[in-house]
Design an enzyme around this catalytic site. Sequence first.
Site, PDB file in Angstrom:
ATOM      1  CG  HIS A   1       1.157 -26.228 -36.985  1.00  0.00           C
ATOM      2  ND1 HIS A   1       1.951 -25.116 -36.777  1.00  0.00           N
ATOM      3  CD2 HIS A   1       1.751 -27.361 -36.482  1.00  0.00           C
ATOM      4  CE1 HIS A   1       3.190 -25.729 -36.439  1.00  0.00           C
ATOM      5  NE2 HIS A   1       3.119 -26.968 -36.344  1.00  0.00           N
TER       6      HIS A   1
ATOM      7  CG  HIS B   1       1.928 -17.141 -33.492  1.00  0.00           C
ATOM      8  ND1 HIS B   1       2.654 -17.849 -32.181  1.00  0.00           N
ATOM      9  CD2 HIS B   1       2.647 -17.830 -34.726  1.00  0.00           C
ATOM     10  CE1 HIS B   1       3.759 -18.776 -32.674  1.00  0.00           C
ATOM     11  NE2 HIS B   1       3.593 -18.804 -34.088  1.00  0.00           N
TER      12      HIS B   1
ATOM     13  CG  ASP C   1       1.545 -19.989 -42.044  1.00  0.00           C
ATOM     14  OD1 ASP C   1       1.281 -20.530 -40.752  1.00  0.00           O
ATOM     15  OD2 ASP C   1       2.178 -20.635 -42.627  1.00  0.00           O
TER      16      ASP C   1
HETATM   17  C1  SDX Z   1       1.664 -21.446 -37.438  1.00  0.00           C
HETATM   18  O1  SDX Z   1       3.190 -22.297 -32.860  1.00  0.00           O
HETATM   19  C2  SDX Z   1       3.884 -21.805 -33.805  1.00  0.00           C
HETATM   20  O2  SDX Z   1       5.171 -21.457 -33.644  1.00  0.00           O
HETATM   21  C3  SDX Z   1       3.275 -22.105 -35.096  1.00  0.00           C
HETATM   22  C4  SDX Z   1       4.044 -21.496 -36.288  1.00  0.00           C
HETATM   23  C5  SDX Z   1       5.262 -22.228 -36.638  1.00  0.00           C
HETATM   24  O3  SDX Z   1       6.271 -21.840 -37.273  1.00  0.00           O
HETATM   25  O4  SDX Z   1       5.566 -23.641 -36.138  1.00  0.00           O
HETATM   26  O5  SDX Z   1       4.401 -20.152 -35.997  1.00  0.00           O
HETATM   27  C6  SDX Z   1       3.227 -21.820 -37.672  1.00  0.00           C
HETATM   28  O6  SDX Z   1       1.040 -22.337 -37.267  1.00  0.00           O
HETATM   29  C7  SDX Z   1       1.390 -20.112 -37.495  1.00  0.00           C
HETATM   30  C8  SDX Z   1      -0.273 -19.901 -37.021  1.00  0.00           C
HETATM   31  C9  SDX Z   1      -0.861 -20.196 -38.576  1.00  0.00           C
HETATM   32  N1  SDX Z   1      -2.531 -20.468 -38.221  1.00  0.00           N
HETATM   33  C10 SDX Z   1      -3.331 -19.340 -38.552  1.00  0.00           C
HETATM   34  O7  SDX Z   1      -2.993 -18.444 -39.173  1.00  0.00           O
HETATM   35  C11 SDX Z   1      -4.786 -19.894 -38.379  1.00  0.00           C
HETATM   36  C12 SDX Z   1      -5.370 -18.498 -37.968  1.00  0.00           C
HETATM   37  N2  SDX Z   1      -5.125 -18.356 -36.621  1.00  0.00           N
HETATM   38  C13 SDX Z   1      -5.725 -18.881 -35.543  1.00  0.00           C
HETATM   39  O8  SDX Z   1      -6.548 -20.194 -35.674  1.00  0.00           O
HETATM   40  C14 SDX Z   1      -4.900 -18.846 -34.105  1.00  0.00           C
HETATM   41  O9  SDX Z   1      -4.622 -17.562 -34.122  1.00  0.00           O
HETATM   42  C15 SDX Z   1      -4.087 -19.728 -33.770  1.00  0.00           C
HETATM   43  C16 SDX Z   1      -4.341 -21.252 -33.754  1.00  0.00           C
HETATM   44  C17 SDX Z   1      -3.055 -19.586 -34.477  1.00  0.00           C
HETATM   45  C18 SDX Z   1      -3.752 -19.540 -32.353  1.00  0.00           C
HETATM   46  O10 SDX Z   1      -5.185 -19.827 -31.826  1.00  0.00           O
HETATM   47  P1  SDX Z   1      -5.444 -19.443 -30.054  1.00  0.00           P
HETATM   48  O11 SDX Z   1      -4.308 -19.800 -29.600  1.00  0.00           O
HETATM   49  O12 SDX Z   1      -6.897 -19.671 -29.834  1.00  0.00           O
HETATM   50  O13 SDX Z   1      -5.222 -17.707 -30.092  1.00  0.00           O
HETATM   51  P2  SDX Z   1      -5.494 -16.964 -29.009  1.00  0.00           P
HETATM   52  O14 SDX Z   1      -5.573 -17.763 -27.813  1.00  0.00           O
HETATM   53  O15 SDX Z   1      -4.423 -16.096 -28.989  1.00  0.00           O
HETATM   54  O16 SDX Z   1      -6.852 -16.206 -29.155  1.00  0.00           O
HETATM   55  C19 SDX Z   1      -7.274 -15.148 -28.532  1.00  0.00           C
HETATM   56  C20 SDX Z   1      -8.599 -14.410 -29.059  1.00  0.00           C
HETATM   57  C21 SDX Z   1      -9.619 -15.714 -29.198  1.00  0.00           C
HETATM   58  O17 SDX Z   1     -10.604 -14.778 -29.020  1.00  0.00           O
HETATM   59  P3  SDX Z   1     -11.500 -14.534 -27.569  1.00  0.00           P
HETATM   60  O18 SDX Z   1     -11.757 -15.941 -27.037  1.00  0.00           O
HETATM   61  O19 SDX Z   1     -10.541 -13.897 -26.752  1.00  0.00           O
HETATM   62  O20 SDX Z   1     -12.847 -13.763 -27.776  1.00  0.00           O
HETATM   63  O21 SDX Z   1      -8.380 -14.411 -30.491  1.00  0.00           O
HETATM   64  C22 SDX Z   1      -9.210 -15.169 -31.397  1.00  0.00           C
HETATM   65  C23 SDX Z   1      -9.500 -16.360 -30.409  1.00  0.00           C
HETATM   66  O22 SDX Z   1     -10.771 -16.710 -30.853  1.00  0.00           O
HETATM   67  N3  SDX Z   1      -8.384 -15.050 -32.418  1.00  0.00           N
HETATM   68  C24 SDX Z   1      -8.699 -14.972 -33.783  1.00  0.00           C
HETATM   69  C25 SDX Z   1      -7.704 -15.480 -34.598  1.00  0.00           C
HETATM   70  N4  SDX Z   1      -6.808 -15.909 -34.020  1.00  0.00           N
HETATM   71  C26 SDX Z   1      -7.261 -15.790 -32.461  1.00  0.00           C
HETATM   72  N5  SDX Z   1     -10.061 -14.318 -34.244  1.00  0.00           N
HETATM   73  C27 SDX Z   1     -10.045 -14.097 -35.449  1.00  0.00           C
HETATM   74  N6  SDX Z   1      -9.063 -14.705 -36.396  1.00  0.00           N
HETATM   75  C28 SDX Z   1      -7.906 -15.231 -35.942  1.00  0.00           C
HETATM   76  N7  SDX Z   1      -7.172 -15.667 -36.720  1.00  0.00           N
END
Ligand code: SDX
Length: 388
Positions: free
Chosen positions: A229, A270, A328
Amino acid sequence: GSGRFTYDPGFVSTAACESKITYIDGGAGVLLHGGYPIEQLAEHSDYLEVCYLLLNGELPTPEEKDKFVNIVKNHTMVHEQMNHFFNGFRRDAHPMAIMVACVGALSAFYHDSLDIDNAHHREVCAYRLVAKMPTIAAMCYKYSIGQPFQYPRNDLSYAENFLHMMFGTPCAEYKPSPVLAKAMDKIFLLHADHEQNASTSTVRLAGSSGANPFACIASGIAALWGPAHGGANEAVLTMLEEIGDESKIEEFVARAKDPNDSFRLMGFGHRVYRNFDPRAKVMKKTCDEVLHELGIDDDPLLKIAKRLEQIALEDEYFVQRKLYPNVDFYSGIILKAIGIPTTMFTVIFALSRTIGWISHWNEFHSSPNKIGRPRQLYTGPSKRDYPE
Ligand code: SDX
């Protein structure tokens, strides 16, 4: 059967979910505050005006804005007792740990006289928090470098005052550059609110029990701290520094795609956006402007970030999963250019997001409500008897 009980969504009271504050269309990459697109607010508004909008649902008239700015200015000091909290921490304590403690402790200063059913009391809580977060945040930084706390100054704008409390010393006059102050204000504005993300939902749920609003904000700070987050902006910079050179980007992208490797590309993906995070676009533009004005266009980290973004946006794994840069991804580069240390990045996010948290808390208490009570999908064992 499997012991699963039926899931009754009715238990999640609608008051906990309904909101008029912010609208996001994840597929289209749209973010509106009170109906106004974030791009237009970033272009024409400023952080305190957006604070007023989030809290009241309308942009202020010039008179309303002046009044709001002056009220905030006159609440920027914290109680002198707050200074003593810092002495209990090691100098190298993570500033987010100090923020959780200090903001939670504010509930001890403003508790007895607070009636959360009184709209004016709730408004005063909001002003106090918007006013005091920069002061507490800057105190965290000063404490970590062994310099004296700087008192807020009412002759400076909100962003200038924050930079002054961060970088000013008793030894010399410090006047923040207009470029850095403008970039700081834009960073605050872009992080102000984002619907019911993990930390905002935490604040609403804590608030639904009637808990003290300052303690509720402390719970939001705790939730924001995680690298999935708000902690992502700090994690992005650490990642870019770890990559270190454009030649190593492919290796990190391969790791991010490897299901057996827990590494994720920080600043990408996201929970809601399946398109560019509109804040990331503004952030990228601000990043270019700030680095150009500072004469560091060829910042190596920015070059790595831009190359990484280009590769990720063309890579099937990211395209297929609709993973785009989020808020971010570029913010850390701007913060670093402003001179903010990496450990303070998530503190800046918490400072900015406080208005979003308290606006959602205020909205929840503005209408009849029930305590939030999310239900579960039970997957444990069915009823069984204790062995004879
Ligand atoms: C913020 O919710 C909000 O509004 C938050 C925020 C706010 O203003 O409050 O916008 C602020 O928190 C932004 C997000 C910041 N976090 C990061 O940048 C950390 C890196 N991002 C990931 O950890 C991830 O993208 C999340 C946590 C943000 C979302 O995770 P999810 O819900 O697991 O993502 P998803 O379900 O869409 O993933 C789909 C696929 C998955 O792979 P498969 O299981 O389909 O094989 O995409 C992959 C995930 O493993 N994936 C990534 C990835 N993000 C998702 N793979 C590599 N790198 C990434 N960053």
